[in-house]
Design an enzyme around this catalytic site. Structure first.
Site, mmCIF file in Angstrom:
data_model
loop_
_atom_site.group_PDB
_atom_site.id
_atom_site.type_symbol
_atom_site.label_atom_id
_atom_site.label_comp_id
_atom_site.label_asym_id
_atom_site.label_seq_id
_atom_site.Cartn_x
_atom_site.Cartn_y
_atom_site.Cartn_z
ATOM 1 N N TYR A 181 20.871 -0.762 -6.400
ATOM 2 C CA TYR A 181 19.904 -1.510 -5.599
ATOM 3 C C TYR A 181 20.318 -2.980 -5.519
ATOM 4 C CZ TYR A 181 16.778 2.551 -6.057
ATOM 5 O OH TYR A 181 16.226 3.815 -6.022
ATOM 6 N N PRO A 191 6.146 8.189 -0.680
ATOM 7 C CA PRO A 191 4.872 8.823 -0.323
ATOM 8 C C PRO A 191 4.384 8.411 1.065
ATOM 9 C CG PRO A 191 4.491 7.024 -1.862
ATOM 10 C CD PRO A 191 5.979 7.229 -1.804
ATOM 11 N N LEU A 192 4.866 7.265 1.556
ATOM 12 C CA LEU A 192 4.473 6.802 2.891
ATOM 13 C C LEU A 192 5.525 7.166 3.938
ATOM 14 C CD1 LEU A 192 2.957 3.298 2.057
ATOM 15 C CD2 LEU A 192 1.874 5.558 1.989
ATOM 16 N N GLY A 202 7.107 4.398 6.028
ATOM 17 C CA GLY A 202 6.134 3.687 6.852
ATOM 18 C C GLY A 202 5.347 4.548 7.809
ATOM 19 N N LEU A 224 3.293 6.816 7.123
ATOM 20 C CA LEU A 224 1.945 7.032 6.601
ATOM 21 C C LEU A 224 1.324 5.741 6.050
ATOM 22 C CD1 LEU A 224 2.652 10.436 4.821
ATOM 23 C CD2 LEU A 224 1.428 10.083 6.985
ATOM 24 N N GLY A 231 -0.257 3.496 7.808
ATOM 25 C CA GLY A 231 -1.442 3.103 8.548
ATOM 26 C C GLY A 231 -1.148 2.106 9.654
#
Length: 338
Positions: A55, A207-208, A211, A213, A215
């Site tokens: 990273y 988990p998103l 992006g 999920l 919102g």
């Protein structure tokens, strides 16, 4: 922040873990702000921080090391090795030669004398898993690492690693790290059940779904819709169109449940019994604050059933998402016969 035991390690970890991929040149270059974010996460009850040598070329590990000064004992610190650290082909993979060098480099950057969870970032088809596990077991016995894990291991690779550890007397992989979201449920069919079968802890990321999920009003707009990741947002592709349609339905469901979509998405992942902790990887403090606000959200059976009706269990909405490893030889030229 609720805690769970991480597989058979005996280590208690928070259900939310802070993923540090976006700390440094790959995301937020302001070291002071990144350190504040880590402290905010720790103060909120997160005790698991996950980074990797690759990273930002090691910069993320340096930032994490700075942030943990005076707080190291209260943190379960995880990092990863195996992806390329430069052009030299010997500075990657799972060879004992590279593992011994990589762990010393990570310990130096993290400014610590031990790593709680040392994970192989990808399986290495060029190295015998017996040799890899042997080198990692030596590090456990030397006190430099406490437990070992894998990431992106296919179920058959996990089984081989477990079998090899048992037969050869090595320390075994205690964790698996995989991408998992409402839109990418393929791991539910074999990856998560295999981890459960061997009593492994599971760390999940994404988990998103980059992006989708989060919102945002338009998930296809943003910094990730460029370069290698652009194919995930190209609405001319059927799989991407299917994701957009699913997100519309999930957004409506979240509104009906009185939840931000991001909170619904993360609570869904946390609801799976195989999952030990969900990695969140914010770039900015305001993103972290928003995600932490959903830490106590628990979805009802009715909401989970309605999510299943939108995205069936075990299904990946976009087949072109890259989440399953290994790549078949027909499309990966490295694995073709020479």
């Amino acid at each position: 922040m609720k805690r769970r035991i991480l597989g058979g390690t005996g280590m208690s970890v928070s259900e939310y873990a802070l993923g540090a991929m976006m700390l440094g040149a790959m995301g937020n270059t302001d070291h002071d702000e990144c350190i504040r974010m880590i402290h905010i996460a720790l103060d909120a009850g997160i005790n698991l921080i996950d980074t990797a040598d690759v990273y930002s070329g090691g910069e993320s590990e340096v930032i994490v090391g700075k942030a943990l000064k005076g707080r190291r004992d209260g943190v379960v610190l995880a990092t990863k090795f195996g992806l390329a650290m430069g052009e030299d082909p010997n500075r990657r993979g799972g060879s004992p030669r590279w593992i011994r060098r990589a762990v010393e480099d990570s310990l130096r950057r993290l400014d610590t004398d031990h790593i709680d969870l040392y994970q192989m970032h990808r399986p290495d088809p060029d190295t015998d898993i017996d040799d890899t596990l042997g080198a990692l077991s030596d590090l456990v016995r030397a006190g430099k690492i406490r437990a070992i894990g894998g990431s992106f291991f296919a179920p058959e690779e996990t089984v081989e690693a477990q079998w090899t550890a048992q037969r050869r007397g090595h320390h075994r992989l205690r964790t698996e790290q995989s991408p998992y979201s409402i839109l990418t449920r393929g791991v539910e069919s074999r990856v998560l059940p295999t981890a459960q079968r061997y009593g492994m802890g599971v760390l999940t990321f994404g988990p998103l779904n980059s992006g989708w999920l989060s919102g945002r009003s338009d998930p296809t707009a943003g910094h990730r819709n460029a370069g290698l990741g652009s194919k995930m947002f190209d609405l001319s592709k059927p799989g991407v169109q299917a994701k957009a349609e699913a997100v519309q339905k999930l957004t409506a469901l979240a509104a009906e449940a009185g939840l931000p979509l991001a909170h619904l998405a993360i609570a869904f992942v946390r609801a799976h019994p195989a999952v030990s902790a969900v990695l969140i990887g914010p770039r900015r403090p305001e993103q972290l604050a928003d995600l932490l606000a959903g830490a106590d959200v628990k979805l009802s059976d009715d909401i989970l059933d309605r999510i299943d009706a939108i995205v069936p269990p075990g299904a990946d909405v976009n087949p072109d998402d890259f989440y399953i490893n290994p790549t078949p030889p027909i499309t990966d030229k490295r694995l073709r016969r020479r």
